[in-house]
Design a protein around this motif. Structure first.
Motif, PDB file in Angstrom:
ATOM      1  N   UNK A  61      33.659  54.628 -48.672  1.00 31.20           N
ATOM      2  CA  UNK A  61      33.710  53.171 -48.791  1.00 31.20           C
ATOM      3  C   UNK A  61      34.076  52.542 -47.457  1.00 31.20           C
ATOM      4  N   UNK A  62      33.659  51.291 -47.311  1.00 34.78           N
ATOM      5  CA  UNK A  62      33.961  50.522 -46.100  1.00 34.78           C
ATOM      6  C   UNK A  62      34.413  49.122 -46.511  1.00 34.78           C
ATOM      7  N   UNK A  63      35.444  48.644 -45.870  1.00 33.87           N
ATOM      8  CA  UNK A  63      35.879  47.246 -45.966  1.00 33.87           C
ATOM      9  C   UNK A  63      35.705  46.695 -44.556  1.00 33.87           C
ATOM     10  N   UNK A  64      34.510  46.176 -44.222  1.00 32.61           N
ATOM     11  CA  UNK A  64      34.194  45.847 -42.827  1.00 32.61           C
ATOM     12  C   UNK A  64      35.181  44.882 -42.178  1.00 32.61           C
ATOM     13  N   UNK A  65      35.605  43.880 -42.942  1.00 32.94           N
ATOM     14  CA  UNK A  65      36.564  42.921 -42.391  1.00 32.94           C
ATOM     15  C   UNK A  65      37.590  42.604 -43.466  1.00 32.94           C
ATOM     16  N   UNK A  66      38.853  42.582 -43.069  1.00 28.51           N
ATOM     17  CA  UNK A  66      39.937  42.298 -44.007  1.00 28.51           C
ATOM     18  C   UNK A  66      40.993  41.447 -43.328  1.00 28.51           C
ATOM     19  N   UNK A  67      41.357  40.360 -43.984  1.00 32.93           N
ATOM     20  CA  UNK A  67      42.501  39.570 -43.528  1.00 32.93           C
ATOM     21  C   UNK A  67      43.672  39.864 -44.461  1.00 32.93           C
ATOM     22  N   UNK A  68      44.846  39.412 -44.070  1.00 30.47           N
ATOM     23  CA  UNK A  68      46.024  39.728 -44.860  1.00 30.47           C
ATOM     24  C   UNK A  68      46.509  41.144 -44.617  1.00 30.47           C
ATOM     25  N   UNK A  69      46.510  41.579 -43.358  1.00 27.07           N
ATOM     26  CA  UNK A  69      46.936  42.934 -43.003  1.00 27.07           C
ATOM     27  C   UNK A  69      48.408  42.941 -42.585  1.00 27.07           C
TER      28      UNK A  69
ATOM     29  N   UNK B 120      44.286  34.598 -44.669  1.00 24.13           N
ATOM     30  CA  UNK B 120      43.479  33.382 -44.724  1.00 24.13           C
ATOM     31  C   UNK B 120      42.013  33.771 -44.578  1.00 24.13           C
ATOM     32  N   UNK B 121      41.126  32.790 -44.624  1.00 23.65           N
ATOM     33  CA  UNK B 121      39.702  33.061 -44.487  1.00 23.65           C
ATOM     34  C   UNK B 121      39.451  33.867 -43.213  1.00 23.65           C
ATOM     35  N   UNK B 122      38.630  34.925 -43.303  1.00 24.69           N
ATOM     36  CA  UNK B 122      38.443  35.813 -42.149  1.00 24.69           C
ATOM     37  C   UNK B 122      37.990  35.110 -40.878  1.00 24.69           C
ATOM     38  N   UNK B 123      37.091  34.127 -40.997  1.00 29.24           N
ATOM     39  CA  UNK B 123      36.590  33.489 -39.767  1.00 29.24           C
ATOM     40  C   UNK B 123      37.686  32.674 -39.081  1.00 29.24           C
ATOM     41  N   UNK B 124      38.612  32.123 -39.879  1.00 30.40           N
ATOM     42  CA  UNK B 124      39.726  31.366 -39.297  1.00 30.40           C
ATOM     43  C   UNK B 124      40.737  32.324 -38.676  1.00 30.40           C
ATOM     44  N   UNK B 125      41.014  33.423 -39.375  1.00 30.25           N
ATOM     45  CA  UNK B 125      41.939  34.425 -38.840  1.00 30.25           C
ATOM     46  C   UNK B 125      41.400  35.013 -37.544  1.00 30.25           C
ATOM     47  N   UNK B 126      40.095  35.270 -37.503  1.00 27.82           N
ATOM     48  CA  UNK B 126      39.493  35.821 -36.292  1.00 27.82           C
ATOM     49  C   UNK B 126      39.556  34.830 -35.143  1.00 27.82           C
ATOM     50  N   UNK B 127      39.295  33.559 -35.432  1.00 23.00           N
ATOM     51  CA  UNK B 127      39.341  32.527 -34.404  1.00 23.00           C
ATOM     52  C   UNK B 127      40.751  32.430 -33.820  1.00 23.00           C
TER      53      UNK B 127
ATOM     54  N   UNK C 231      36.166  37.861 -50.174  1.00 23.42           N
ATOM     55  CA  UNK C 231      35.875  36.599 -50.842  1.00 23.42           C
ATOM     56  C   UNK C 231      34.583  36.686 -51.633  1.00 23.42           C
ATOM     57  N   UNK C 232      33.789  35.608 -51.575  1.00 24.88           N
ATOM     58  CA  UNK C 232      32.528  35.571 -52.304  1.00 24.88           C
ATOM     59  C   UNK C 232      31.327  35.847 -51.414  1.00 24.88           C
ATOM     60  N   UNK C 233      30.141  35.578 -51.951  1.00 26.79           N
ATOM     61  CA  UNK C 233      28.895  35.917 -51.265  1.00 26.79           C
ATOM     62  C   UNK C 233      28.734  35.182 -49.951  1.00 26.79           C
ATOM     63  N   UNK C 234      29.101  33.918 -49.897  1.00 23.52           N
ATOM     64  CA  UNK C 234      28.885  33.106 -48.703  1.00 23.52           C
ATOM     65  C   UNK C 234      30.148  32.954 -47.854  1.00 23.52           C
TER      66      UNK C 234
ATOM     67  N   UNK D 100      29.058  36.590 -44.369  1.00 17.44           N
ATOM     68  CA  UNK D 100      29.199  38.008 -44.678  1.00 17.44           C
ATOM     69  C   UNK D 100      27.987  38.512 -45.455  1.00 17.44           C
ATOM     70  N   UNK D 101      27.294  37.622 -46.156  1.00 21.60           N
ATOM     71  CA  UNK D 101      26.075  38.020 -46.867  1.00 21.60           C
ATOM     72  C   UNK D 101      24.987  38.486 -45.901  1.00 21.60           C
ATOM     73  N   UNK D 102      25.106  38.157 -44.619  1.00 24.27           N
ATOM     74  CA  UNK D 102      24.138  38.652 -43.635  1.00 24.27           C
ATOM     75  C   UNK D 102      24.231  40.172 -43.468  1.00 24.27           C
TER      76      UNK D 102
END
Length: 227
Positions: free
Chosen positions: A36-44, A81-88, A120-123, A132-134
């Motif tokens: 299994x893979x969890x490509x991106x995870x926030x809340x670490x 928080x949302x991954x894109x915000x955490x990454x930013x 999260x969800x699909x989008x 992430x759906x990409x």
């Protein structure tokens, strides 16, 4: 033959990891090798080994193959928080190509079943013009939908199934997960979802306050994923 599926949910906190762990356990009970893979995870959490995510650790525990944490969860972000915000905030860029490369490495490792769990969800956004759906689109893999059985889940499930199909992917199956207690008219909601979702129901998982994915495995039928 390796079979790979992307696991998404109708929302966040609907039990994607719990169900992914149960699916891996069910496959293991059938004598299959799993990864299994969890490509991106926030809340670490910060540990002496680096950032670690509880969901990724559960997947690592549930699968039969031994993979290093960095391969299971290549992008770990501390804030919940949302991954894109955490990454930013961390000055990082979430790159679908890099994620796909890691996933392909696991897919080539020889497991019979590989699950790639979303966030999260699909989008779930990764940046201004990417989602992430990409990732499953780039990998061209079918999708498993975890439906969190709660008020509003029918709308969320139908919209997600429509989005998956519009993206050119197959909805391979769905799981009804009662992640919380007290849903009104559960049987009627389940019957409606059976009618509206264009994929086999892989199982109905009752609420478990202990969140034991091994016990939940008994409620799942993975035959449609292996045929």
């Amino acid at each position: 033959m390796t079979r790979t599926y992307f696991v998404t949910g109708t929302d966040t906190e609907v039990g994607k990891t719990f169900i992914s762990g149960a699916l891996l356990e069910r496959a293991s009970q059938r004598g299959l090798q799993t990864a299994a893979v969890k490509p991106v995870a926030s809340g670490c959490e910060v540990t002496h080994e680096g950032l670690r995510n509880g969901d990724a650790l559960l997947l690592q525990e549930a699968m039969t193959m031994t993979l290093p944490y960095q391969q299971v969860n290549p992008i770990a972000l501390e804030p919940a928080i949302a991954p894109h915000i955490a990454a930013m905030e961390a000055g990082k860029r979430l790159d679908v190509g890099r994620m796909a490369g890691v996933c392909r490495g696991v897919m080539a490792a020889g497991a019979d079943l590989v699950l790639i769990e979303g966030a999260g969800g699909w989008r779930t956004p990764l940046g201004p013009r990417s989602y992430l759906s990409d990732l499953p689109k780039q990998l061209d893999i079918p999708v498993i939908l975890v439906v969190g059985m709660q008020l509003g889940c029918i709308n969320h499930a139908v919209l997600t199934a429509e989005a998956v199909r519009r993206d050119g992917l197959t909805l391979a199956g769905w799981v009804a997960n009662f992640a919380r207690e007290g849903m009104a008219r559960p049987d009627e909601n389940l019957a409606t979802l059976r009618t509206l979702l264009p994929a086999p129901l892989l199982g109905v998982v009752s609420f478990d306050e202990n969140a034991d994915f091994r016990r939940a495995a008994g409620a799942l039928d993975i035959a449609p994923l292996l045929s």
